[in-house]
Design a protein around this motif. Structure first.
Motif, mmCIF file in Angstrom:
data_model
loop_
_atom_site.group_PDB
_atom_site.id
_atom_site.type_symbol
_atom_site.label_atom_id
_atom_site.label_comp_id
_atom_site.label_asym_id
_atom_site.label_seq_id
_atom_site.Cartn_x
_atom_site.Cartn_y
_atom_site.Cartn_z
ATOM 1 N N LEU A 159 -14.774 -31.901 35.848
ATOM 2 C CA LEU A 159 -13.986 -31.104 34.913
ATOM 3 C C LEU A 159 -14.467 -31.317 33.479
ATOM 4 O O LEU A 159 -14.534 -30.378 32.686
ATOM 5 C CB LEU A 159 -12.500 -31.466 35.037
ATOM 6 C CG LEU A 159 -11.832 -31.068 36.359
ATOM 7 C CD1 LEU A 159 -10.467 -31.735 36.480
ATOM 8 C CD2 LEU A 159 -11.690 -29.553 36.459
ATOM 9 N N ALA A 160 -14.823 -32.565 33.154
ATOM 10 C CA ALA A 160 -15.305 -32.876 31.804
ATOM 11 C C ALA A 160 -16.626 -32.185 31.516
ATOM 12 O O ALA A 160 -16.868 -31.728 30.391
ATOM 13 C CB ALA A 160 -15.452 -34.386 31.638
ATOM 14 N N ASP A 161 -17.474 -32.088 32.538
ATOM 15 C CA ASP A 161 -18.782 -31.462 32.358
ATOM 16 C C ASP A 161 -18.649 -29.994 31.967
ATOM 17 O O ASP A 161 -19.463 -29.466 31.198
ATOM 18 C CB ASP A 161 -19.587 -31.601 33.650
ATOM 19 C CG ASP A 161 -20.979 -31.012 33.544
ATOM 20 O OD1 ASP A 161 -21.732 -31.447 32.658
ATOM 21 O OD2 ASP A 161 -21.311 -30.133 34.344
ATOM 22 N N ARG A 162 -17.612 -29.338 32.487
ATOM 23 C CA ARG A 162 -17.467 -27.906 32.232
ATOM 24 C C ARG A 162 -16.456 -27.571 31.137
ATOM 25 O O ARG A 162 -16.602 -26.567 30.441
ATOM 26 C CB ARG A 162 -17.080 -27.191 33.529
ATOM 27 C CG ARG A 162 -18.220 -27.193 34.544
ATOM 28 C CD ARG A 162 -17.846 -26.543 35.846
ATOM 29 N NE ARG A 162 -16.798 -27.285 36.533
ATOM 30 C CZ ARG A 162 -15.695 -26.749 37.036
ATOM 31 N NH1 ARG A 162 -15.485 -25.458 36.914
ATOM 32 N NH2 ARG A 162 -14.799 -27.485 37.663
ATOM 33 N N PHE A 163 -15.434 -28.418 30.992
ATOM 34 C CA PHE A 163 -14.352 -28.080 30.059
ATOM 35 C C PHE A 163 -14.128 -29.134 28.972
ATOM 36 O O PHE A 163 -13.216 -28.983 28.163
ATOM 37 C CB PHE A 163 -13.045 -27.884 30.834
ATOM 38 C CG PHE A 163 -13.151 -26.932 31.991
ATOM 39 C CD1 PHE A 163 -13.600 -25.638 31.805
ATOM 40 C CD2 PHE A 163 -12.808 -27.332 33.280
ATOM 41 C CE1 PHE A 163 -13.714 -24.753 32.872
ATOM 42 C CE2 PHE A 163 -12.913 -26.461 34.347
ATOM 43 C CZ PHE A 163 -13.367 -25.163 34.143
ATOM 44 N N GLY A 164 -14.942 -30.184 28.951
ATOM 45 C CA GLY A 164 -14.710 -31.286 28.026
ATOM 46 C C GLY A 164 -15.158 -30.984 26.599
ATOM 47 O O GLY A 164 -16.116 -30.253 26.373
ATOM 48 N N GLU A 165 -14.451 -31.587 25.649
ATOM 49 C CA GLU A 165 -14.799 -31.509 24.230
ATOM 50 C C GLU A 165 -14.774 -32.923 23.658
ATOM 51 O O GLU A 165 -13.794 -33.653 23.833
ATOM 52 C CB GLU A 165 -13.806 -30.628 23.467
ATOM 53 C CG GLU A 165 -13.775 -29.177 23.914
ATOM 54 C CD GLU A 165 -12.758 -28.355 23.141
ATOM 55 O OE1 GLU A 165 -12.234 -28.888 22.131
ATOM 56 O OE2 GLU A 165 -12.483 -27.222 23.540
ATOM 57 N N SER A 166 -15.839 -33.292 22.972
ATOM 58 C CA SER A 166 -15.924 -34.624 22.383
ATOM 59 C C SER A 166 -14.993 -34.732 21.177
ATOM 60 O O SER A 166 -15.007 -33.873 20.292
ATOM 61 C CB SER A 166 -17.365 -34.918 21.969
ATOM 62 O OG SER A 166 -17.471 -36.223 21.454
ATOM 63 N N THR A 167 -14.173 -35.792 21.155
ATOM 64 C CA THR A 167 -13.263 -36.041 20.042
ATOM 65 C C THR A 167 -13.382 -37.505 19.620
ATOM 66 O O THR A 167 -14.093 -38.290 20.252
ATOM 67 C CB THR A 167 -11.797 -35.763 20.436
ATOM 68 O OG1 THR A 167 -11.357 -36.759 21.390
ATOM 69 C CG2 THR A 167 -11.652 -34.381 21.069
ATOM 70 N N ASP A 168 -12.671 -37.867 18.559
ATOM 71 C CA ASP A 168 -12.701 -39.256 18.093
ATOM 72 C C ASP A 168 -12.123 -40.211 19.131
ATOM 73 O O ASP A 168 -12.529 -41.374 19.217
ATOM 74 C CB ASP A 168 -11.911 -39.397 16.783
ATOM 75 C CG ASP A 168 -12.593 -38.691 15.609
ATOM 76 O OD1 ASP A 168 -13.811 -38.451 15.711
ATOM 77 O OD2 ASP A 168 -11.898 -38.368 14.623
ATOM 78 N N GLU A 169 -11.174 -39.721 19.942
ATOM 79 C CA GLU A 169 -10.552 -40.567 20.972
ATOM 80 C C GLU A 169 -11.410 -40.686 22.228
ATOM 81 O O GLU A 169 -11.275 -41.647 22.986
ATOM 82 C CB GLU A 169 -9.179 -40.001 21.358
ATOM 83 C CG GLU A 169 -8.100 -40.199 20.328
ATOM 84 C CD GLU A 169 -6.747 -39.802 20.884
ATOM 85 O OE1 GLU A 169 -6.047 -40.669 21.448
ATOM 86 O OE2 GLU A 169 -6.393 -38.606 20.783
ATOM 87 N N GLY A 170 -12.247 -39.707 22.457
ATOM 88 C CA GLY A 170 -13.051 -39.679 23.676
ATOM 89 C C GLY A 170 -13.289 -38.248 24.095
ATOM 90 O O GLY A 170 -13.239 -37.321 23.283
ATOM 91 N N MET A 171 -13.544 -38.050 25.378
ATOM 92 C CA MET A 171 -13.799 -36.705 25.910
ATOM 93 C C MET A 171 -12.474 -36.056 26.301
ATOM 94 O O MET A 171 -11.805 -36.473 27.244
ATOM 95 C CB MET A 171 -14.707 -36.789 27.140
ATOM 96 C CG MET A 171 -15.083 -35.432 27.718
ATOM 97 S SD MET A 171 -16.073 -34.415 26.618
ATOM 98 C CE MET A 171 -17.635 -35.326 26.657
ATOM 99 N N TYR A 172 -12.096 -35.037 25.541
ATOM 100 C CA TYR A 172 -10.843 -34.330 25.811
ATOM 101 C C TYR A 172 -11.110 -33.224 26.828
ATOM 102 O O TYR A 172 -11.969 -32.363 26.611
ATOM 103 C CB TYR A 172 -10.272 -33.732 24.525
ATOM 104 C CG TYR A 172 -9.008 -32.921 24.734
ATOM 105 C CD1 TYR A 172 -7.773 -33.550 24.888
ATOM 106 C CD2 TYR A 172 -9.051 -31.530 24.789
ATOM 107 C CE1 TYR A 172 -6.615 -32.820 25.083
ATOM 108 C CE2 TYR A 172 -7.896 -30.782 24.988
ATOM 109 C CZ TYR A 172 -6.683 -31.442 25.135
ATOM 110 O OH TYR A 172 -5.535 -30.715 25.332
ATOM 111 N N VAL A 173 -10.367 -33.255 27.938
ATOM 112 C CA VAL A 173 -10.581 -32.292 29.025
ATOM 113 C C VAL A 173 -9.282 -31.529 29.267
ATOM 114 O O VAL A 173 -8.316 -32.069 29.810
ATOM 115 C CB VAL A 173 -11.008 -33.001 30.332
ATOM 116 C CG1 VAL A 173 -11.338 -31.961 31.398
ATOM 117 C CG2 VAL A 173 -12.189 -33.923 30.086
ATOM 118 N N ARG A 174 -9.271 -30.280 28.847
ATOM 119 C CA ARG A 174 -8.131 -29.410 29.104
ATOM 120 C C ARG A 174 -8.364 -28.730 30.444
ATOM 121 O O ARG A 174 -9.061 -27.712 30.544
ATOM 122 C CB ARG A 174 -8.004 -28.371 27.981
ATOM 123 C CG ARG A 174 -6.878 -27.365 28.183
ATOM 124 C CD ARG A 174 -5.519 -27.974 27.956
ATOM 125 N NE ARG A 174 -4.434 -27.038 28.206
ATOM 126 C CZ ARG A 174 -3.157 -27.322 28.070
ATOM 127 N NH1 ARG A 174 -2.792 -28.538 27.673
ATOM 128 N NH2 ARG A 174 -2.229 -26.428 28.320
#
Length: 226
Positions: A159-174
């Protein structure tokens, strides 16, 4: 509806601008809200669909009525391609899981016409089918050999590979999935999946939000999925 999104789909990525514009003009348009069903398992299969915006889930029901989520698809991904070879019945149910979903569709006859004389599109179709088969084999292997925490970790990475966004906290996956849908995607009971996620949280590997997860320690999740 943005036709540039469709260029991410293997079927259409090598079309020139003129062909892409012509293709987009002949495609149907469909909008869905969260929870709306596009088609159900057993319905007539006569169109290929591409996700332009949002996410859908592909699911199947077992004999006892339990649902299994086969895949979550997002922008640029294609489904329903089997209708080209077997315009019979749908093999899965497709449901919107994002608040708003936009789809483009191509009829069986138009898809055949698109393939005629365009080897790049044919190669894209073969790549799509090969990818589906490879993922199906991986899922079968995981269900036989992998424990639930490993399957949860692999699902999060996918899911992270396709929908993830890098943020200060980590990889945000909606991911837009309920707890039950996430468990169906993993192929395990919701309680067991929730236990694995709670363990990841306790170890500081992830943070959970409503229909989303933040992977705070990607290295650990990768190791657990290995």
């Amino acid at each position: 509806m943005n036709q540039d999104v469709l260029r991410h789909a293997p079927l259409f990525s090598e079309l020139d601008d003129e062909s892409m514009t012509a293709l987009f003009a002949m495609m149907g348009r469909t909008r869905l809200k969260r929870g709306e069903v596009l088609f159900r398992e057993g319905d007539a299969a006569d169109r290929l669909y591409a996700v332009v915006d949002g996410k859908v889930k592909l699911s199947r029901a077992s004999a006892d009525g339990q649902d299994s989520v086969l895949a979550i698809l997002g922008s640029g991904q294609v489904f329903g391609e089997l209708s080209l070879f077997d315009p019979g019945q749908r093999s899965s149910t497709v449901t919107a899981v994002a608040d708003e979903v936009q789809l483009a569709s191509l009829s069986h006859d138009d898809l055949l016409a698109l393939l005629d004389g365009r080897p790049s599109v044919t190669r894209g179709l073969l790549a799509l089918l090969s990818g589906r088969l490879r993922r199906a084999n991986d899922v079968i292997g995981d269900l036989v050999f992998a424990d639930v925490p490993r399957r949860v970790a692999k699902a999060l990475l996918n899911l992270a590979d396709r929908f993830g966004e890098s943020t200060d906290e980590g990889m945000y996956v909606r991911h837009d999935l309920t707890q039950e849908e996430l468990a169906q995607l993993v192929g395990a009971a919701r309680e067991t999946v929730n236990k694995a996620l709670a363990d990841f949280v306790a170890k500081g590997w992830v943070k959970l939000e409503s229909r989303a997860v933040i992977i705070t320690d990607m290295e650990r999740i990768v190791r657990r999925a290995g």
